[in-house]
Design a protein around this motif. Structure first.
Motif, short mmCIF file in Angstrom:
data_model
loop_
_atom_site.label_atom_id
_atom_site.label_comp_id
_atom_site.label_asym_id
_atom_site.label_seq_id
_atom_site.Cartn_x
_atom_site.Cartn_y
_atom_site.Cartn_z
N VAL A 208 0.87 -1.27 0.04
CA VAL A 208 -0.06 -0.18 -0.15
C VAL A 208 0.91 1.32 -0.08
O VAL A 208 1.81 1.27 0.69
CB VAL A 208 -1.01 0.01 1.15
CG1 VAL A 208 -1.59 1.29 1.38
CG2 VAL A 208 -1.93 -1.18 1.12
N GLY A 209 0.76 2.15 -0.91
CA GLY A 209 1.46 3.44 -1.00
C GLY A 209 2.31 3.16 -2.06
O GLY A 209 3.22 4.13 -2.09
N GLY A 210 2.78 1.99 -2.65
CA GLY A 210 3.64 1.88 -3.81
C GLY A 210 5.24 1.91 -3.15
O GLY A 210 5.71 1.71 -2.27
N LYS A 211 5.72 2.97 -3.90
CA LYS A 211 7.30 3.50 -3.35
C LYS A 211 7.31 3.90 -2.12
O LYS A 211 8.37 3.69 -1.28
CB LYS A 211 7.92 4.27 -4.46
CG LYS A 211 7.98 3.62 -6.09
CD LYS A 211 8.69 4.69 -6.95
CE LYS A 211 9.05 3.98 -8.26
NZ LYS A 211 9.83 2.75 -8.15
N GLN A 212 6.34 4.64 -1.74
CA GLN A 212 6.41 5.18 -0.25
C GLN A 212 6.19 4.12 0.61
O GLN A 212 6.79 4.06 1.44
CB GLN A 212 4.92 6.08 -0.19
CG GLN A 212 4.85 6.61 1.25
CD GLN A 212 3.21 7.26 1.36
OE1 GLN A 212 3.18 8.43 0.38
NE2 GLN A 212 2.69 7.01 2.14
N GLY A 213 5.40 3.13 0.41
CA GLY A 213 5.09 1.95 1.32
C GLY A 213 6.59 1.29 1.50
O GLY A 213 6.91 0.80 2.42
#
Length: 536
Positions: free
Chosen positions: A190-195
């Motif tokens: 969840v959140g892609g690269k942020q995750g």
């Protein structure tokens, strides 16, 4: 980790009777959660090279060669064929999670451990680490240069301290080679690269592979909130409808309304004890500004002694009024025991609470069929609600820098942490590992184990979760915050003095750790903070 928290984790694994609700954490849950499924066959689906068989739906967890799981298995087999793999890989694993690798689930399935060994020919030796002592045991292995493990598993926000110690390996080259696809839009974090930055990275490099999803989630008693008499009495008193709170002000009103200690009911039981309570302070603090109230400025100076930091601490202290009189000593067993016994209107806990307590097989729970799930409360800022939760504990797999088998160790972690194997593993109620990947929330087995009503809210909670400190000095920073919050809770310090003193300690830790290093880490850490805002 404090002694109190360690005892709580162990206690959950060894106690029945009063805390029978927690048998699942010790691997006892299959007797409580026993889905009925027709057995499948032992053939892989067309085009698949590996994965479980033997139960209906097993093809969902099988994989082809061009998948993260497939690349991990093929890589391990290539190492073995080239004589570069040992007979076994040694994994230090939290006691409470072992069952998810060693117990078959569902009926007819192999175990995770057996499947890896069958497909690669390389054994997994699991060394149990006492719950709450994972970091201690890891540091002992590193500091004594014992080299007893290929893989460590410990709480995720130790990543920075362990990376700076040189005790864990940087995994960037393996990530580039084997392509784990953690930021895949359908199966990734969840959140892609942020995750990915939140869970696996320190200062921009990968040092761990998340194996857990300990995002703190709010639950409430649906029977209380839907009772017509309670609804009327609440509206008469507060002037608005009784519903799951969206703001901290509403949460305080509702907690005060249901707080009836003379009748054995507490308004809210989100924890306040040492080593844990400050995760609930984090939620209040981080939601004070839009999109976030950060812990540090870009210059590395702490912000917790600001006006908003003091206000969050005052809220945190004031909220004791609707907790148990023993709130500052309550840990995990007391919290889950109270909720399961029907003596709490709301609480904030691991995402597994409904799995264990909203469960017809758990005869000790009085709240089966009476649990609802809600987003964390927030503060209204500039016409939007800033709702924030937090990630805390959450086991992460790390490769020992002493291991002569670092590539193989990474491949095992990639395999365990990839979407197909991870969903199958986390659906197994025999341990602590909890769902956090996008695909987990739609997986039928996961949704059955954790409940569909809860999984949709957990997904949104993850998207609103801030990281606790996970860079160098994390342990010292948290200890200083913890000690001062406890002083405020006990009345030994005012909220203002507590935050002033905590900030002063944080400045000392920053200077001791290295100001430039902390500034770099603070800026990199911001990439992991959420930006989701909700309409007021």
């Amino acid at each position: 980790m404090t002694t109190e928290f360690r005892v709580s984790r162990r206690h959950l694994l060894s106690t029945t009777g009063k805390f029978a609700a927690f048998g699942a954490a010790a691997g006892l849950a299959p007797r409580f959660i026993r889905p009925s499924r027709a057995a499948g066959n032992d053939a892989l689906a067309q085009g698949m090279i590996g994965g479980p068989t033997g139960f209906a739906g097993s093809e969902r967890y099988q994989y082809g060669p061009d998948t993260p799981e497939g690349r991990a298995i093929e890589g391990a087999k290539a190492l073995k064929a080239a004589g570069k793999a040992p007979a076994k890989i040694v994994v230090g694993l939290s006691d409470g999670s072992i069952g998810q690798l060693t117990q078959p689930f569902p009926a007819g399935a192999p175990t995770i451990k057996d499947l890896w060994e069958k497909e690669t020919g390389i054994a997994i030796e699991i060394v149990g680490l006492p719950n709450g002592q994972e970091f201690t045991k890891t540091m002992q292995d590193i500091s004594t240069k014992a080299g007893g493990f290929d893989i460590y598993s410990t709480d995720w926000n130790r990543l920075g301290d362990l990376a700076e110690s040189g005790g864990i390996a940087k995994l960037d080259d393996f990530v580039a080679q084997y392509k784990p696809e953690w930021d895949d839009p359908e199966r990734g974090y969840v959140g892609g690269k942020q995750g990915v930055a939140l869970l696996n990275q320190y200062r921009g490099s990968t040092y761990g592979v998340s194996l857990d999803g300990d995002f703190q989630c709010w639950v409430y008693r649906t029977d209380l909130f839907s009772d017509p008499a309670e609804q009327k009495a609440f509206k008469d008193k507060y002037g608005y409808d009784l519903a799951p709170p969206r703001t901290w002000k509403q949460q305080g009103d509702i907690a005060a309304f249901f707080h009836r200690p003379d009748k054995g009911m507490f308004g809210s039981t989100d924890l306040r004890n040492q080593g844990w309570g400050y995760t609930n302070w984090y939620q209040r603090y981080a939601s004070m500004s839009s999109p976030n109230q950060y812990l540090f400025g870009d210059d590395g100076m702490p912000l917790i002694n600001s006006e908003k930091g003091i206000a969050a601490t005052k809220e945190y202290v004031d909220s004791l009024s609707h907790h148990s009189p023993d709130a500052i000593s309550w840990g995990w067993p007391e919290q889950y025991g109270s909720f399961g016994n029907g003596t709490a209107a709301m609480t904030c806990a691991f995402s597994n609470l409904p799995k264990f307590l909203d469960n017809p097989g758990n005869a000790g729970s009085k709240v089966t069929g009476k649990v609802g799930s809600m987003l964390p409360p927030g503060h209204e800022v500039d016409g939007k609600i800033v709702s924030r939760s937090v990630l805390w504990f959450s086991l992460t797999g790390m490769v020992s820098a002493q291991s002569p088998n670092q590539e193989l160790a990474y491949l095992l972690l990639q395999w365990l942490g990839s979407s197909r194997i991870y969903a199958w593993m986390t659906a197994n109620p025999g341990g602590y590992f909890d769902p956090f990947r996008i695909s987990d929330f739609s997986d039928p087995l996961v949704r059955e184990t954790y409940h569909a009503y809860h999984m949709d809210v957990v997904r949104e909670t993850v998207a609103r979760s801030v990281p606790t400190i996970n860079f160098a000095g994390a342990t010292a920073f948290h200890n200083a915050l913890d000690e001062n919050l406890m002083a405020a809770l006990t009345g030994a310090k005012t909220p203002e003095q507590a935050m002033t003193d905590a900030a002063a300690e944080w400045q000392k830790i920053t200077r001791r750790t290295g100001e430039n290093k902390i500034i770099e880490a603070v800026k990199a850490n911001k990439a992991a903070w959420p930006t989701v805002l909700d309409p007021a």
